[in-house]
Design a protein around this motif. Sequence first.
Motif, mmCIF file in Angstrom:
data_model
loop_
_atom_site.group_PDB
_atom_site.id
_atom_site.type_symbol
_atom_site.label_atom_id
_atom_site.label_comp_id
_atom_site.label_asym_id
_atom_site.label_seq_id
_atom_site.Cartn_x
_atom_site.Cartn_y
_atom_site.Cartn_z
ATOM 1 N N GLY A 22 0.831 -1.271 0.106
ATOM 2 C CA GLY A 22 0.012 -0.186 -0.106
ATOM 3 C C GLY A 22 0.888 1.140 0.057
ATOM 4 O O GLY A 22 0.283 2.375 0.041
ATOM 5 N N PHE A 23 2.227 1.137 -0.104
ATOM 6 C CA PHE A 23 3.086 2.256 -0.480
ATOM 7 C C PHE A 23 4.198 1.928 -1.112
ATOM 8 O O PHE A 23 4.428 0.499 -1.146
ATOM 9 C CB PHE A 23 3.374 2.880 1.011
ATOM 10 N N ASP A 24 4.927 2.808 -1.461
ATOM 11 C CA ASP A 24 6.228 2.588 -2.467
ATOM 12 C C ASP A 24 7.417 3.144 -1.637
ATOM 13 O O ASP A 24 7.266 3.622 -0.548
ATOM 14 C CB ASP A 24 5.998 3.314 -3.653
ATOM 15 N N ALA A 25 8.672 2.921 -2.380
ATOM 16 C CA ALA A 25 9.994 3.248 -1.850
ATOM 17 C C ALA A 25 10.041 4.841 -1.751
ATOM 18 O O ALA A 25 9.837 5.619 -0.705
ATOM 19 C CB ALA A 25 10.940 2.534 -2.344
ATOM 20 N N PHE A 26 10.236 5.385 -2.871
ATOM 21 C CA PHE A 26 10.562 6.815 -3.205
ATOM 22 C C PHE A 26 9.207 7.646 -3.440
ATOM 23 O O PHE A 26 8.537 7.045 -4.227
ATOM 24 C CB PHE A 26 11.655 7.034 -4.129
ATOM 25 N N SER A 27 9.086 8.899 -3.012
ATOM 26 C CA SER A 27 8.205 9.793 -3.299
ATOM 27 C C SER A 27 8.904 10.217 -4.733
ATOM 28 O O SER A 27 9.873 9.989 -5.113
ATOM 29 C CB SER A 27 8.170 10.969 -2.468
ATOM 30 N N SER A 28 7.962 11.029 -5.408
ATOM 31 C CA SER A 28 8.258 11.417 -6.670
ATOM 32 C C SER A 28 9.466 12.247 -6.816
ATOM 33 O O SER A 28 9.814 13.040 -5.790
ATOM 34 C CB SER A 28 7.035 12.204 -7.236
ATOM 35 N N SER A 29 10.181 12.048 -7.971
ATOM 36 C CA SER A 29 11.449 13.109 -8.177
ATOM 37 C C SER A 29 11.187 13.851 -9.485
ATOM 38 O O SER A 29 11.995 13.872 -10.424
ATOM 39 C CB SER A 29 12.675 11.970 -8.409
ATOM 40 N N ASP A 30 10.230 14.714 -9.171
ATOM 41 C CA ASP A 30 10.097 15.654 -10.395
ATOM 42 C C ASP A 30 11.003 16.618 -10.915
ATOM 43 O O ASP A 30 11.949 17.040 -10.031
ATOM 44 C CB ASP A 30 8.596 16.655 -10.060
ATOM 45 N N MET A 31 10.983 16.894 -12.102
ATOM 46 C CA MET A 31 12.319 17.831 -12.756
ATOM 47 C C MET A 31 11.762 19.219 -13.107
ATOM 48 O O MET A 31 12.157 19.935 -13.818
ATOM 49 C CB MET A 31 12.852 17.068 -13.863
ATOM 50 N N ASP A 32 10.633 19.616 -12.332
ATOM 51 C CA ASP A 32 10.010 20.946 -12.825
ATOM 52 C C ASP A 32 10.794 21.654 -11.770
ATOM 53 O O ASP A 32 11.449 21.311 -10.907
ATOM 54 C CB ASP A 32 8.330 20.880 -12.495
ATOM 55 N N GLY A 33 10.571 23.143 -11.704
ATOM 56 C CA GLY A 33 11.235 24.112 -10.915
ATOM 57 C C GLY A 33 11.115 23.804 -9.520
ATOM 58 O O GLY A 33 12.085 24.351 -8.824
ATOM 59 N N SER A 34 9.959 23.429 -9.246
ATOM 60 C CA SER A 34 9.754 23.260 -7.534
ATOM 61 C C SER A 34 10.402 22.129 -6.984
ATOM 62 O O SER A 34 10.536 22.247 -5.722
ATOM 63 C CB SER A 34 8.247 23.132 -7.593
ATOM 64 N N SER A 35 11.015 21.444 -7.870
ATOM 65 C CA SER A 35 11.579 20.023 -7.482
ATOM 66 C C SER A 35 12.875 19.709 -7.685
ATOM 67 O O SER A 35 13.661 18.864 -6.984
ATOM 68 C CB SER A 35 10.540 19.009 -7.695
ATOM 69 N N SER A 36 13.270 20.055 -9.055
ATOM 70 C CA SER A 36 14.301 19.624 -9.583
ATOM 71 C C SER A 36 15.754 20.143 -8.871
ATOM 72 O O SER A 36 16.968 19.268 -8.823
ATOM 73 C CB SER A 36 14.808 20.387 -11.097
ATOM 74 N N TRP A 37 15.807 21.171 -7.886
ATOM 75 C CA TRP A 37 16.888 21.332 -7.112
ATOM 76 C C TRP A 37 17.291 20.448 -6.331
ATOM 77 O O TRP A 37 18.419 20.403 -5.969
ATOM 78 C CB TRP A 37 16.662 22.873 -6.525
ATOM 79 N N ARG A 38 16.289 19.389 -5.923
ATOM 80 C CA ARG A 38 16.649 18.464 -5.083
ATOM 81 C C ARG A 38 17.713 17.510 -5.449
ATOM 82 O O ARG A 38 18.432 16.893 -4.952
ATOM 83 C CB ARG A 38 15.507 17.684 -4.628
ATOM 84 N N PHE A 39 17.844 17.448 -6.845
ATOM 85 C CA PHE A 39 18.606 16.430 -7.415
ATOM 86 C C PHE A 39 19.863 17.155 -8.258
ATOM 87 O O PHE A 39 21.050 16.797 -8.137
ATOM 88 C CB PHE A 39 17.917 15.768 -8.333
ATOM 89 N N THR A 40 19.482 18.272 -8.922
ATOM 90 C CA THR A 40 20.714 18.837 -9.718
ATOM 91 C C THR A 40 21.443 19.858 -8.854
ATOM 92 O O THR A 40 22.633 20.458 -8.973
ATOM 93 C CB THR A 40 20.025 19.933 -10.799
ATOM 94 N N GLY A 41 20.850 20.245 -7.547
ATOM 95 C CA GLY A 41 21.454 21.116 -6.471
ATOM 96 C C GLY A 41 21.905 20.174 -5.240
ATOM 97 O O GLY A 41 23.366 19.993 -5.140
ATOM 98 N N HIS A 42 20.976 19.579 -4.850
ATOM 99 C CA HIS A 42 21.475 18.824 -3.408
ATOM 100 C C HIS A 42 22.179 17.600 -3.816
ATOM 101 O O HIS A 42 23.392 17.066 -3.101
ATOM 102 C CB HIS A 42 20.289 18.747 -2.824
#
Length: 461
Positions: A214-234
């Motif tokens: 009833g649940f998955d491993a990771f939450s979504s890893s969106d690449m829009d401006g509100s989220s992409s910094w989590r990956f391209t920055g952090h």
Amino acid sequence: MKKNKKLLALLLGTVLSLSTLAGCGNSTDAPAEGTTTETPAEEGTTETPAEEGTTEAPAAEASGSGSVYWLNFKPESDEVLQEIAKTYTEQKGVEVKVVTAASGTYSQTLISEMDKSAPPTLFVIGNQAGVKDWTDYALDLTGTPIANELNTDAYNLYDENGKLVSIGYCYECYGIIVNPDLIEKAGHSMDEIKNFEGLKTVAEDIHARADELGFDAFSSSDMDGSSSWRFTGHMANLEYYYEQEGTPWTECPATISGKYMDNFKNLYDLCINNSLTDPKELATGGHDAENEFKTGKAAFFVNGSWEYEAVKNEVPNATMIPYYCGVEGEEKAGLNCGTENCWAINSKASAEDQQATMDFMVWCVTDPDASRKLVDTFGVMPYKQAAESTNGFLAAADAYTADGCYVMNWATNFQPNVDDYRAALVSALNQYNADQSDANWESVTNAFVGGWATQYNAINQ
């Protein structure tokens, strides 16, 4: 006259450096010029300076001739700092004045205040660019009582001669937020997740049984401006951190090698391929990763300490783990921690004011009531006797440090021409997300490594 000439030079340097130093960081809203890390937890929320001091104690009541003037960098903490100043004056009979610079104006305010007859005795030098500008105004803190109270050297700044110019008084962290209750519900334990192999085993098992659980491993890893910094920055920081190989960068390097790109790929692939959202759907965004985690739809959430208040009620046992990515010895990795909140004592102040300031700083980090108030506003303070953090993610960072784990410093601060650099990364990652071929990953590597040199050259011609 010499002091005024120095300050004029700093002011001119501020104007000139806005077009150059900004290329190695995310903004120019930083103490004493330089780079700052792009996170949703921006430092400044108060747009007007605080009144200059609310604790004007009569000189006759002072226990000594020295006084303290703290030029504060964090507008959101002004109210608490005014209370702290008042309490200290009442208890010790020493005048403490706190002036808070408006958001985005610290450098200019510092220059202006330093040119006055009664300049700050306690101020912020928060990055290496600031060290270069202000080392002549900073007392060497090596071996001082306040330095001896630190529980880590990770947030200290030194000049080229080894002088301890400023010391961190609080920090933020980022990594992978985890819901331990879901990990246990899936039949695993947090003790299994001590390196990438353990993380991969748990994440892939949860993803394979997502319908059943009833649940998955990771939450979504969106690449829009509100989220992409989590990956391209952090998340990108893991490659930069390990590429430093024990010698932290002190300025923006002209090139990077990409030696640890495979490790970045390890973790990135794990996130996008063991998630609620198909990788092909990440480019357009629209998925609420925070809400997915809060509502128990995902066990892992890539983000930082600023998310604690948002998730603590729904996930009270939430904690944070490092960016495990397959590097040798990562069992001793800690979280990605950094700050631009670093105390410096004015070397031009009188000996009496320097001593009064030192005494005040030590009291701030050792007095139970004072440190409790400061930790509650700052999040965490890296001092042995300071109150425990009420932010669970910062408490986790502190626990890793206390356990002898290494701190992953914010090398990502040095990304050159940051907006253009990250935009190219987003484009390449979207191409890879749509088709995870070797050729498309090569494009990611080119954007990551070749793009660094391209953007560095663009701003340093």
